[in-house]
Design an enzyme around this catalytic site. Sequence first.
Site, PDB file in Angstrom:
ATOM      1  CB  THR A  25      -6.432 -11.692   8.285  1.00 25.74           C
ATOM      2  OG1 THR A  25      -5.525 -11.001   9.135  1.00 25.74           O
ATOM      3  CG2 THR A  25      -7.521 -12.343   9.122  1.00 25.74           C
ATOM      4  CG  HIS A 178      -0.049  -5.734  12.419  1.00 25.16           C
ATOM      5  ND1 HIS A 178      -0.139  -4.505  11.797  1.00 25.16           N
ATOM      6  CD2 HIS A 178      -1.119  -6.457  11.975  1.00 25.16           C
ATOM      7  CE1 HIS A 178      -1.227  -4.494  11.020  1.00 25.16           C
ATOM      8  NE2 HIS A 178      -1.826  -5.663  11.114  1.00 25.16           N
ATOM      9  CG  ASN A 181      -3.473  -2.288   8.123  1.00 16.44           C
ATOM     10  OD1 ASN A 181      -3.218  -1.267   7.480  1.00 16.44           O
ATOM     11  ND2 ASN A 181      -3.229  -3.498   7.646  1.00 16.44           N
ATOM     12  CE1 TYR A 183      -6.979  -4.992  13.611  1.00 22.51           C
ATOM     13  CE2 TYR A 183      -5.334  -4.668  11.901  1.00 22.51           C
ATOM     14  CZ  TYR A 183      -6.585  -5.106  12.299  1.00 22.51           C
ATOM     15  OH  TYR A 183      -7.451  -5.657  11.381  1.00 22.51           O
ATOM     16  CG  ASN A 238      -9.467  -2.073  11.684  1.00 19.52           C
ATOM     17  OD1 ASN A 238     -10.519  -2.692  11.616  1.00 19.52           O
ATOM     18  ND2 ASN A 238      -8.301  -2.601  11.321  1.00 19.52           N
TER      19      ASN A 238
HETATM   20  C1  8OZ Z   1      -8.324  -8.223   7.010  1.00 20.36           C
HETATM   21  C2  8OZ Z   1      -9.200  -8.849   7.882  1.00 20.36           C
HETATM   22  C3  8OZ Z   1      -8.849  -9.000   9.200  1.00 20.36           C
HETATM   23  C4  8OZ Z   1      -7.645  -8.516   9.661  1.00 20.36           C
HETATM   24  C5  8OZ Z   1      -4.891  -6.111   8.803  1.00 20.36           C
HETATM   25  C6  8OZ Z   1      -4.740  -8.089  10.129  1.00 20.36           C
HETATM   26  O1  8OZ Z   1      -5.604  -5.328   8.175  1.00 20.36           O
HETATM   27  C7  8OZ Z   1      -5.443  -7.386   9.272  1.00 20.36           C
HETATM   28  C8  8OZ Z   1      -6.761  -7.883   8.780  1.00 20.36           C
HETATM   29  C9  8OZ Z   1      -7.112  -7.755   7.460  1.00 20.36           C
HETATM   30  O2  8OZ Z   1      -3.720  -5.832   9.085  1.00 20.36           O
END
Ligand code: 8OZ
Length: 374
Positions: A25, A178, A181, A183, A238
């Site tokens: 990103t 994806h 992480n 999400y 996250n």
């Molecule tokens: C860093 C900052 C924002 C998003 C991920 C898409 O961790 C990200 C991400 C990484 O997969």
Amino acid sequence: MTSLFDPTTIGDIAVQNRVAMAPLTRNRSPQAVPNDLNVVYYEQRASAGLIITEGTPVTQQGQGYADVPGLYLPQAIEGWKKVTEAVHQRGGKIVAQIWHVGRVSHTSLQPNGDAPVAPSALPANGKTYVVNPDGSGAFVETSAPRALELSEIPGIVEDFRKGARAAIAAGFDGVEIHGANGYLIDQFLKRGANQRSDAYGGSIENRARLLLEIVDAVAAEIGGGRTGLRLSPVTPANNIVEEEPQPLFDYVAGELGKRHLAFIHVIEGATGGPRDFKQGNEAFDYHAMKSAYRAAGGTGAWMVNNGYDAESAKAAVESGYADVVAFGRTFIANPDLVERLETGAPLNKPEVETFYGGGAKGYTDYPSLEAVPA
Ligand code: 8OZ
């Protein structure tokens, strides 16, 4: 013996070596549309065997950060066409990482200022990055999400299917879903974020359902040989929590093995952090996960990521454990990373201050090796 620098095929995609550029990103695409600076950045890195783009939301609802390029606007597809053409021109291959952030978002990024969506109404308790009306950037708390209705889930699957179709229209060689992480897909997989009592929560089979429905829809749309998937069994990114990752990911790997996919991309440990990070009491066994995939018939490339260097990447491929190794931060700072790994040339150091947002500085100005004088 197979080498990191040998060509191979990743599903239907013929690649010139086994070094992948991991998704990164960079927040340099205002209005969610790729621009000419983005073209230069990817073109500079076309000697990677496979480039995986930065996370690319399939809907505005899937957006969680300012200035991230999407795949849901016609202008974005036009912008991505210039990127894929430039990379192909230089002999590279490139897939789009298709993304929905789920609860890792802010109301200001969502359609109509709505709450972000998630498996359950549990906050991510994290930070995201937004742009103020005056153009300045700010880190803000992620907004409280609402739980998706059961009736909305087919729409999420459909969004990924359409995103994959748009990626092919933009000239990509395929997609990476994806699933990592913390999400949306990872939120469904893991109990720290999923307290649903319907067919998408509770048992491992139920928590993996959304992932597998998305995989099947995308593979049916563009072909399994052009469909990859990224997973992160133990990452705390996250604030995602799962106390028993091994049975979950062994099951997922077994299900994926029954499908014909291009690659499975596994982040080993904490994303961008310790490789031996664990959730629950036991160390995660990545070889067991891979074995579950192969035992079920999986033939896709096994792609590994997180903190590899030249030595460990070569060893991973030479031992037969990995088919492809993905490099993240090292690729930010070294556009010609493959040549440097192969020749043992020194590496430029990535500068954290310019990772997210801004312009050419720290993006397209990292130097390649000087041409060797004749
Ligand atoms: C860093 C900052 C924002 C998003 C991920 C898409 O961790 C990200 C991400 C990484 O997969």
